[in-house]
Motif scaffolding. Structure first.
Motif, PDB file in Angstrom:
ATOM      1  N   TYR A 115       0.729  -1.279   0.268  1.00 52.01           N
ATOM      2  CA  TYR A 115      -0.120  -0.087  -0.111  1.00 52.01           C
ATOM      3  C   TYR A 115       1.090   1.735   0.222  1.00 52.01           C
ATOM      4  CZ  TYR A 115      -3.467   3.666   1.151  1.00 52.01           C
ATOM      5  OH  TYR A 115      -3.900   4.720   1.042  1.00 52.01           O
ATOM      6  N   ASP A 116       1.811   1.473   0.944  1.00 52.96           N
ATOM      7  CA  ASP A 116       2.651   2.441   0.582  1.00 52.96           C
ATOM      8  C   ASP A 116       3.342   2.710  -0.089  1.00 52.96           C
ATOM      9  OD1 ASP A 116       1.757   3.502   3.740  1.00 52.96           O
ATOM     10  OD2 ASP A 116       3.563   2.621   3.821  1.00 52.96           O
ATOM     11  N   CYS A 119       0.995   4.333  -2.826  1.00 57.34           N
ATOM     12  CA  CYS A 119       0.850   5.583  -2.608  1.00 57.34           C
ATOM     13  C   CYS A 119       1.605   6.241  -3.499  1.00 57.34           C
ATOM     14  CB  CYS A 119       0.736   5.497  -1.422  1.00 57.34           C
ATOM     15  SG  CYS A 119      -1.054   5.385  -0.480  1.00 57.34           S
ATOM     16  N   GLN A 120       3.745   5.882  -2.223  1.00 57.46           N
ATOM     17  CA  GLN A 120       4.408   6.843  -3.011  1.00 57.46           C
ATOM     18  C   GLN A 120       5.251   6.829  -4.221  1.00 57.46           C
ATOM     19  OE1 GLN A 120       7.967   7.221  -0.740  1.00 57.46           O
ATOM     20  NE2 GLN A 120       7.903   8.507  -2.479  1.00 57.46           N
TER      21      GLN A 120
END
Lengths: 162, 244
Positions: A115-116, A119-120
């Motif tokens: 997820y991170d 997003c990144q």
């Protein structure tokens, strides 16, 4: 679940079957709960469905299988470095087509790392871009009227809108 | 080609934005109407004692944030980032640790010179924090909420933009503080006064009618009903004394 099971079968939202190893499935909280609750042994013919389309699920499973050894055992710094490079390569994908499906899937499957990363990746695509460039990349329609834009300009004298 | 990004739920878009420097977050809010409200999350800085292990760290943190104006590192505290120049809403909450009064005064000086429109300060009354009267001469402030603080004597009040005023457990310096305060809030729409420490006796100056007031929750003993004649939502706190 018997400990002898090493891989489980899941269905995508398109109805295709996918195999995922138990250690890789543990990266996702909901899948982990499924492993604990549902019978995955050979004599159990119920195959759980994951509400993610096939194209996305292939990528999600690829990520899980790559990250599982490190997540389950802990690894050296050099492995972490290698994994980081792999992540960057992994995220080189068609933005409009699959990145957002990955983002939704990682959110739905409670996979923090993925997820991170997604997003990144999305944020990196916006970084350093002008407003109109970002609109172009993501096909965002400017729905402000000219009066509204004028008002925004007045409210934020230091900002560029183009 | 459809706009997939904008169709994501707010929480996901905010997570994406949290990877961007705040200036770019502000730029993102110009993309479309869908993006416009998201930036409000980044305009808010709510510094609550629960984020901090001790009083000293808390004080140093707030001091650094406000005096340096560098808010990028707020992410480490699980707070959304924001440049001071974009800060619209500011909250400070401290009931466990005493904060030096002169530091609070410094912080308020910074905030008064910013574009903050909404200020909330909540501090344990036992610390007897006295707010400078400059906080009541603030032309851009729209919402003020104070809890547990003390006010010094007033010489002038000028709050021409103030719409909401909430004083809770606030100690007032003298009997005429309230009439004077309200005389400087011509556009006030909402007034809440609860558990005021206002144990002063004697004749009080008349409170002028507040023409814009629509909602109040006030003690009947402090604010005469005629002042509230335009109010749509009224809650009067009436203290009954029973004689037997």
């Amino acid at each position: 679940m018997s400990s002898s099971v090493e891989a489980i079968t899941v269905l995508s939202s398109d109805g295709d079957e996918f195999k995922i190893t138990v250690s890789a499935a543990k990266l996702s909280k909901p899948l982990n709960w499924m492993l604990e609750d549902v019978c995955f042994s050979d004599d159990c013919d119920e195959v759980p469905t994951i509400e993610v389309n096939s194209k996305t699920l292939v990528k999600v499973i690829e990520y899980c299988e790559k990250h599982a050894p490190r997540a389950n055992s802990g690894a050296s710094d050099s492995d972490a470095e290698e994994l980081k490079k792999w992540d960057i390569e992994f995220m080189k994908m068609d933005v409009k087509d699959i990145l957002f499906h990955i983002l939704m899937a990682a959110n739905y499957l409670h996979m923090e790392g993925l997820y991170d990363l997604a997003c990144q990746t999305a944020a990196d695509l916006m970084k350093g871009m002008t407003v109109s460039q970002i609109r172009k990349i993501f096909h965002i329609k400017n729905d402000f009227s000219s009066e509204e834009q004028e008002q925004l300009r007045r409210q934020h004298p230091g900002c560029s809108f183009d | 080609m459809c706009d997939r990004l904008s169709s994501l739920p707010d929480s996901l878009l905010l997570d994406i934005l949290s990877f961007l420097p705040t200036k770019e977050v502000v730029a993102a809010s110009f993309l479309s109407k869908r993006w416009r409200p998201l930036v409000h999350y980044f305009w808010t800085l709510d510094i609550h004692e629960r984020h901090f292990p001790g009083g000293e760290v808390f004080v140093q943190f707030v001091d650094y944030v406000l005096i340096s104006g560098d808010l990028e590192f707020l992410k480490n505290f699980g707070l959304n980032c924001c440049y001071l120049e974009f800060l619209k809403n500011f909250g400070l909450n401290c009931w466990r640790w005493n904060v030096p009064n002169d530091m609070i005064n410094n912080w308020i000086d910074v905030l008064i010179n910013s574009i903050v429109e909404h200020l909330e300060i909540s501090i344990a009354p036992t610390f007897q924090i006295e707010l400078p009267s400059s906080i009541l001469n603030w032309s851009t402030i729209r919402v003020l909420k104070f809890k547990g603080v003390t006010f010094s004597s007033l010489y002038s009040v000028n709050l021409p933009s103030l719409k909401v005023l909430v004083l809770d457990m606030v100690r007032l310096p003298d009997i005429n503080f309230l009439p004077m305060l309200l005389s400087g809030c011509a556009l006030l729409e909402m007034l809440v006064l609860t558990e005021l420490d206002n144990n002063h006796y004697g004749p009080m100056q008349e409170i002028k009618r507040l023409n814009c007031l629509v909602a109040t929750d006030v003690p009947a003993s402090l604010v005469p009903v005629k002042v509230l004649s335009n109010v749509t939502f009224l809650r009067l706190q009436v203290r009954l004394t029973l004689y037997t």
